[in-house]
Write an enzyme that holds these catalytic residues in place. Structure first.
Site, PDB file in Angstrom:
ATOM      1  CG  HIS A  22       7.060  -0.720  -3.418  1.00 50.77           C
ATOM      2  ND1 HIS A  22       6.428   0.422  -3.280  1.00 50.77           N
ATOM      3  CD2 HIS A  22       6.975  -1.527  -2.627  1.00 50.77           C
ATOM      4  CE1 HIS A  22       5.944   0.270  -2.297  1.00 50.77           C
ATOM      5  NE2 HIS A  22       6.048  -0.994  -1.611  1.00 50.77           N
ATOM      6  CD  GLU A 203       6.578  -1.618   5.910  1.00 51.14           C
ATOM      7  OE1 GLU A 203       6.108  -0.521   5.370  1.00 51.14           O
ATOM      8  OE2 GLU A 203       7.595  -2.084   5.284  1.00 51.14           O
TER       9      GLU A 203
HETATM   10  N1  ADE Z   1       8.440   1.703  -0.486  1.00 49.13           N
HETATM   11  C1  ADE Z   1       9.038   0.787  -0.973  1.00 49.13           C
HETATM   12  N2  ADE Z   1       8.986  -0.339  -0.080  1.00 49.13           N
HETATM   13  C2  ADE Z   1       8.094   0.226   0.958  1.00 49.13           C
HETATM   14  C3  ADE Z   1       7.746  -0.491   2.199  1.00 49.13           C
HETATM   15  N3  ADE Z   1       8.189  -1.975   2.407  1.00 49.13           N
HETATM   16  N4  ADE Z   1       7.083   0.335   2.900  1.00 49.13           N
HETATM   17  C4  ADE Z   1       6.730   1.556   2.761  1.00 49.13           C
HETATM   18  N5  ADE Z   1       7.270   2.024   1.679  1.00 49.13           N
HETATM   19  C5  ADE Z   1       7.970   1.399   0.607  1.00 49.13           C
HETATM   20 ZN    ZN Z   2       5.586  -1.873   0.170  1.00 48.19          ZN
END
Ligand code: ADE
Ligand code: ZN
Length: 337
Positions: A22, A203
């Site tokens: 990101h 995640e």
């Molecule tokens: N935005 C930035 N990092 C992120 C992550 N690890 N999971 C979800 N959204 C994100």
């Molecule tokens: Zn991410």
């Protein structure tokens, strides 16, 4: 037993691809303070040290709160250019030769920053990196899943004039309670326009979200996806179909998905035949860029040489590079190893 420092050198030396980054997550504390000053933005911390003292995350949401707050300092095309260029210089230092970066348009447009400013700045740096640093790239527009699907649709419409500079769409931000199925329509529009699709799933959210991302959003890759370990049938299918998982080891430990790196399933996933890659996610916040992720993995999980090579090769195989470019980098890896 391999000498771990040799493997660390190997990981550093090899040409690498990064597929889960990101760009707003590469905003270093020093840059936050500098941009806040030049743009006259008031922040609730007064120094880089005070900001870094807040880097003690319990979970994804506690990180996102700070990430979105720091993002407010990004105002001008120059800010987006500088942010992206700093990351690309780090890529050069680490032998990252190809990078596929995410950006979050809604976190800027909702503050009144025009999408054109964001894209001109980021894409300007990516173009210059091709000629000056010999780094190739792709740009992936992410929808924020904590916002309504209609907002994603409106964002898609406002991005249509810029599709010549956007290669794919993704889905990020708070995962729990925001399932991929909510975004089926906007992902369909993106696919119909010829864009690639990816999504964060598994995640913090359950494996069912990985299933939805694959079946409903028809993604080419899953970002994170580590909770696939909880569903053996799904794991077998994703392995058989070789749908890549872009795994971010330091992110997962910093956001308490795992208590320690020793518990990280990265090598287990590799052994099960999944196409896993190593990535840095938000390197300014999680303790390092791609090389630091390799160092942490090598120290804690003690992979063998072949496993390190496989992780590096997978970065290219899972990339959106054309086959000829992939083959060229895979040959280069064989020659430099
Ligand atoms: N935005 C930035 N990092 C992120 C992550 N690890 N999971 C979800 N959204 C994100
Ligand atoms: Zn991410």
């Amino acid at each position: 037993m391999e000498d771990l420092s040799e493997l660390i050198d190997l990981a550093k030396r090899l040409p690498k691809a990064e597929l889960h980054l990101h760009i707003e997550g590469s905003l270093e504390p020093g840059m936050v303070m500098q941009m806040a000053q030049r743009n006259r933005i008031d922040l609730p911390f007064k120094s880089s040290e005070e900001l870094e003292a807040l880097y003690d995350f319990r979970d994804l949401q506690s990180f996102l709160d700070l990430y979105f707050l720091a993002t407010n300092v990004l105002q001008t095309e120059q800010d987006f250019y500088d942010l992206t260029w700093a990351y690309l210089e780090q890529c050069k230092a680490e032998n990252i030769v190809h990078t596929e970066i995410f950006f979050d348009p809604q976190s800027h447009t909702h503050r009144g920053i025009p999408l054109r400013v964001v894209i001109d700045g980021i894409h300007g740096a990516l173009t210059e990196a091709k000629s000056e640093l010999d780094i190739s790239s792709r740009l992936i527009l992410c929808f924020l899943r904590h916002l309504p699907a209609d907002d994603a649709l409106a964002t898609w419409q406002s991005a249509e004039p810029f599709l010549d500079r956007i290669d794919g769409v993704g889905l990020d931000s708070a995962e729990k309670d925001f399932p991929p199925e909510l975004f089926t329509a906007v992902f369909q529009l993106a696919r119909e326009a010829g864009l690639k699709t990816v999504a964060h799933a598994g995640e913090e959210g359950p494996p069912a979200y990985i299933r939805q991302a694959v079946d409903l959003l028809q993604v080419s890759r899953i970002d994170h996806g580590v909770r696939i370990t909880e569903d053996a049938a799904l794991l077998a299918e994703i392995a058989r179909r070789q749908i890549p998982l872009t795994v971010c080891p330091l992110s997962n430990t910093r956001l308490c998905v795992y208590e320690s790196m020793q518990e990280h399933p990265l090598l287990e996933l590799l052994k099960q035949g999944l196409l896993v890659t190593v990535n840095s996610d938000d390197p300014a916040y999680f303790g390092g860029y791609l090389q630091q992720n390799f160092v942490a993995v090598i120290d804690a999980l003690k992979p063998n040489r072949e496993q390190v090579l496989q992780l590096v090769r997978n970065g290219f195989v899972a990339s959106f590079l054309d086959e000829a470019s992939q083959s060229r980098w895979l040959d280069e890896i064989e020659q430099s190893n």
